[in-house]
Design a protein around this motif. Sequence first.
Motif, PDB file in Angstrom:
ATOM      1  N   ARG A 165      34.379  46.048  38.306  1.00  0.00           N
ATOM      2  CA  ARG A 165      35.304  46.293  39.414  1.00  0.00           C
ATOM      3  C   ARG A 165      36.745  46.272  38.929  1.00  0.00           C
ATOM      4  NH1 ARG A 165      31.716  43.040  42.760  1.00  0.00           N
ATOM      5  NH2 ARG A 165      30.682  44.440  44.220  1.00  0.00           N
ATOM      6  N   GLU A 166      37.060  45.336  38.051  1.00  0.00           N
ATOM      7  CA  GLU A 166      38.410  45.260  37.521  1.00  0.00           C
ATOM      8  C   GLU A 166      38.696  46.386  36.527  1.00  0.00           C
ATOM      9  OE1 GLU A 166      40.985  43.398  38.600  1.00  0.00           O
ATOM     10  OE2 GLU A 166      39.490  42.995  40.147  1.00  0.00           O
ATOM     11  N   MET A 167      37.707  46.738  35.699  1.00  0.00           N
ATOM     12  CA  MET A 167      37.889  47.832  34.742  1.00  0.00           C
ATOM     13  C   MET A 167      38.252  49.137  35.449  1.00  0.00           C
ATOM     14  SD  MET A 167      34.636  47.442  32.183  1.00  0.00           S
ATOM     15  CE  MET A 167      34.182  45.884  31.412  1.00  0.00           C
ATOM     16  N   TYR A 168      37.615  49.365  36.609  1.00  0.00           N
ATOM     17  CA  TYR A 168      37.782  50.638  37.295  1.00  0.00           C
ATOM     18  C   TYR A 168      38.788  50.563  38.447  1.00  0.00           C
ATOM     19  CZ  TYR A 168      33.624  51.781  34.603  1.00  0.00           C
ATOM     20  OH  TYR A 168      32.729  51.981  33.571  1.00  0.00           O
ATOM     21  N   SER A 169      39.510  49.462  38.540  1.00  0.00           N
ATOM     22  CA  SER A 169      40.575  49.328  39.539  1.00  0.00           C
ATOM     23  C   SER A 169      41.935  49.481  38.857  1.00  0.00           C
ATOM     24  CB  SER A 169      40.490  47.964  40.230  1.00  0.00           C
ATOM     25  OG  SER A 169      39.274  47.829  40.954  1.00  0.00           O
ATOM     26  N   ALA A 170      42.976  49.614  39.658  1.00  0.00           N
ATOM     27  CA  ALA A 170      44.329  49.752  39.099  1.00  0.00           C
ATOM     28  C   ALA A 170      45.335  49.146  40.070  1.00  0.00           C
ATOM     29  CB  ALA A 170      44.663  51.219  38.848  1.00  0.00           C
ATOM     30  N   THR A 171      46.329  48.450  39.509  1.00  0.00           N
ATOM     31  CA  THR A 171      47.352  47.797  40.329  1.00  0.00           C
ATOM     32  C   THR A 171      48.743  48.201  39.859  1.00  0.00           C
ATOM     33  OG1 THR A 171      45.910  45.877  40.661  1.00  0.00           O
ATOM     34  CG2 THR A 171      48.244  45.582  41.132  1.00  0.00           C
ATOM     35  N   LEU A 172      49.615  48.488  40.818  1.00  0.00           N
ATOM     36  CA  LEU A 172      51.040  48.730  40.543  1.00  0.00           C
ATOM     37  C   LEU A 172      51.843  47.596  41.163  1.00  0.00           C
ATOM     38  CD1 LEU A 172      51.656  52.520  41.320  1.00  0.00           C
ATOM     39  CD2 LEU A 172      51.445  51.449  39.086  1.00  0.00           C
ATOM     40  N   ASP A 173      52.726  46.991  40.373  1.00  0.00           N
ATOM     41  CA  ASP A 173      53.591  45.921  40.859  1.00  0.00           C
ATOM     42  C   ASP A 173      55.034  46.407  40.945  1.00  0.00           C
ATOM     43  OD1 ASP A 173      51.475  44.103  40.965  1.00  0.00           O
ATOM     44  OD2 ASP A 173      51.721  43.578  38.852  1.00  0.00           O
ATOM     45  N   LYS A 174      55.696  46.084  42.032  1.00  0.00           N
ATOM     46  CA  LYS A 174      57.060  46.560  42.291  1.00  0.00           C
ATOM     47  C   LYS A 174      58.061  46.106  41.224  1.00  0.00           C
ATOM     48  CE  LYS A 174      60.752  46.165  45.762  1.00  0.00           C
ATOM     49  NZ  LYS A 174      61.763  45.572  44.848  1.00  0.00           N
ATOM     50  N   GLN A 175      57.972  44.847  40.786  1.00  0.00           N
ATOM     51  CA  GLN A 175      59.002  44.272  39.923  1.00  0.00           C
ATOM     52  C   GLN A 175      59.211  45.066  38.631  1.00  0.00           C
ATOM     53  OE1 GLN A 175      61.140  41.902  40.618  1.00  0.00           O
ATOM     54  NE2 GLN A 175      60.243  41.588  42.641  1.00  0.00           N
TER      55      GLN A 175
END
Length: 759
Positions: A386-396
């Motif tokens: 689940r983590e391998m195929y997920s993606a996160t963008l952080d504002k900072q």
Amino acid sequence: MEAINISARALAEYVYSSGSIEFGIRPQTAMIEGTRAHQLIQKGYHEEDRKEVPLRFEISAEGLLFLVEGRCDGLLVRDGHLVIDEIKSTAGSLEWIEADSYPVHWAQAKCYAYAIALEHALEEIDIQLTYVQRGTNDTKIFISTFSIVELEEFLHFALKVYAPFAKMKLSHFEKKIESAKRLEFPHSAYRQGQRLLAGTVYRSIKEGNTLFANAPTGIGKTISTLFPSIKAIGEGVIDHIFYITARTTTRHAAEDALSLMAANGLHLTSVTITAKDKICFKEDEGCPGEGCPFTEGYYDRINEAILDIYEHETRINRTVLEHYARKHQLCPFEFSLDVAYHADAVICDYNYVYDPRVSLKRLFDEKKKRTALLVDEAHNLADRAREMYSATLDKQGYLAVKRDYKKSNPGLSKAAGKINQYFVDRKKELEGRHAFLLEGVPEDLLEAIKEFADKAEAELVKGQEVSEELLDAFFSAQNFIRTAGFFNEKYCAYFSHERNETSVKLFCLDPSELLRKAGKAFRSKIFFSATLVPGDYFKEMLGAEEEDAVISIPSPFSREQVDVFISPLSTRYKVRDASYSPIAEMVEMLVKERPGNYFCFFPSYLYLKEVSERFNSGEEIDVLIQQSQMTEEERDQFLSNFEAGRPRSLVVFAVMGGIFSEGVDLPGDKLNGVIITGVGLPQLSFERDILKHYYTSNGKNGYDYSYTFPGLVKVLQAGGRLIRSEEDTGTIVLIDDRFLQKKYLNFFPNEWKEFTILD
């Protein structure tokens, strides 16, 4: 005459690769963009031209018969002449590329040209190298004509250079096959159920099937999967084994099993891949990339190093790799990957097979068809995937880039600013919530991310020093773009603000389809664990086909080996405070009545802390408490306290589902009891509730899929630390009234079935 198979690309790279490792940016979309560049050029071909032409030829050299094969990008017809077209894409400028910049590219194309010249009885043939700049699609073309005599001379030279390695591999292959055929099971006898598991694994590999094997802790799953895989190598069914796992301890178990078989006559080369940040010689200061003495001139030294290590070693673990890497002045991580491509068995983390960001992309499908994939502790794979195929963008990160490059690169700063502004605008919609779902991938954000990635790549390929924030932002952008390409009904997108960070996440709810695709090319896949229960749940999670087999090996251990107690004390969050003192008193009473070494597992560090502070150890008991973020050395030192015959009892407070509740082997009197507090449920969270809703909407019991089953696995794994052989005995205490519910009792192992309820 002995025959050697080799691809044209592998031959060209072995002989003509030179210079340093290029640490320029290798974006996650480079392969996609490269493919698009190829397709763009190929669309311009004439009607009589051919693309992606498979080629194969035989040639004798150095007393060997070489079978060379490959696929050329284009076979063109120009003025009645045949032309080989080899297309290469680059993110950098085309200005500095000259005709002789990359001899390795000419070498690969010459192999294709020789094949075509032979097939068509040509005296000479043209080769065209077409370089394409990704993004702009600008091209630069070099054309040369070669006679059949020149091409043959080139091949004889290349094969002369390659021959020592080929002969070494051939000699090794013969020894490997003969020793694998003769190899006997390395123990005096099979444990109960072990022969059944080994036989089922062998048949699955021979028939090219996928197997899900639930086998009890302590049965010897590692040797029971590796031994039949090696016998399959001896029978010529497969050539390679990939043994993948999530933990260092289980990688050591695979190394030990191969060493045991080597002591019994097996001649097989295995390589263990260690994470880059752990094996880097410059780890204290961080990988320096360009300028590192271990990467400068890397390709000028790699062939000699590979010959050296393969001539003298078969068990290539971290220590061995580091020794030869220092000897030949090579980056140990890159060296481990190069060594792994030639190994018979590779031991590594899940991500080298399944994670699209770091997988061994040079492991071609043809090789996979001759490879068995052994997935250890497979119950961990679904959440990891689940983590391998997920993606996160952080504002900072994007705000930092906007500020850092405002003067030096206004275009890049503006692109980062658009992303930052998206977060500012959407944050207003939170309205007191910490997160909310989005309707699919935000197209305006995705366009802004793509623009940023182009601007960032242009900055990065300049070769100048860049900020850490830019690198992090670039790679997160690339991962977001890649993941957006996967997005479908098995994904969701959500916006969140927590701990002073605002984020957008593309969350993979169900990785089963992607796992199935990533493993599809392997001849056989064996998923095994002591806790693949419920079986149907894990088949679904791990992307099984309907026809894939499931086997459950009965526990070889008797009920007399373990005393099981259930305390119906509630550990639910709302009443948790009232349980701290009773649990501390219960542990104290047990250890005083039954002195020895005990593991006490808790749902969280906070729970652990509260109980441990109330625990009265007195002068008779030593106490250890697991800390977060422990190094491997600290973990080993921690476990070394479990000694048989200690003068004082030992009580260790640890976290369930953590580093000590799985993959830890403490046989005999090293461990006398395990106390488990709670049913292991994951903490309530926005993501877990999304999962619950997803599986409920698909006709499943959403609560069980997202909470109960993952918790059950943690409990069974923690309890499995106790009984490791037919001689082990001990005590298990399960603290929670829910353990008396039918859905938990149904999944208890046989030796837990008879228990005493504590008042």
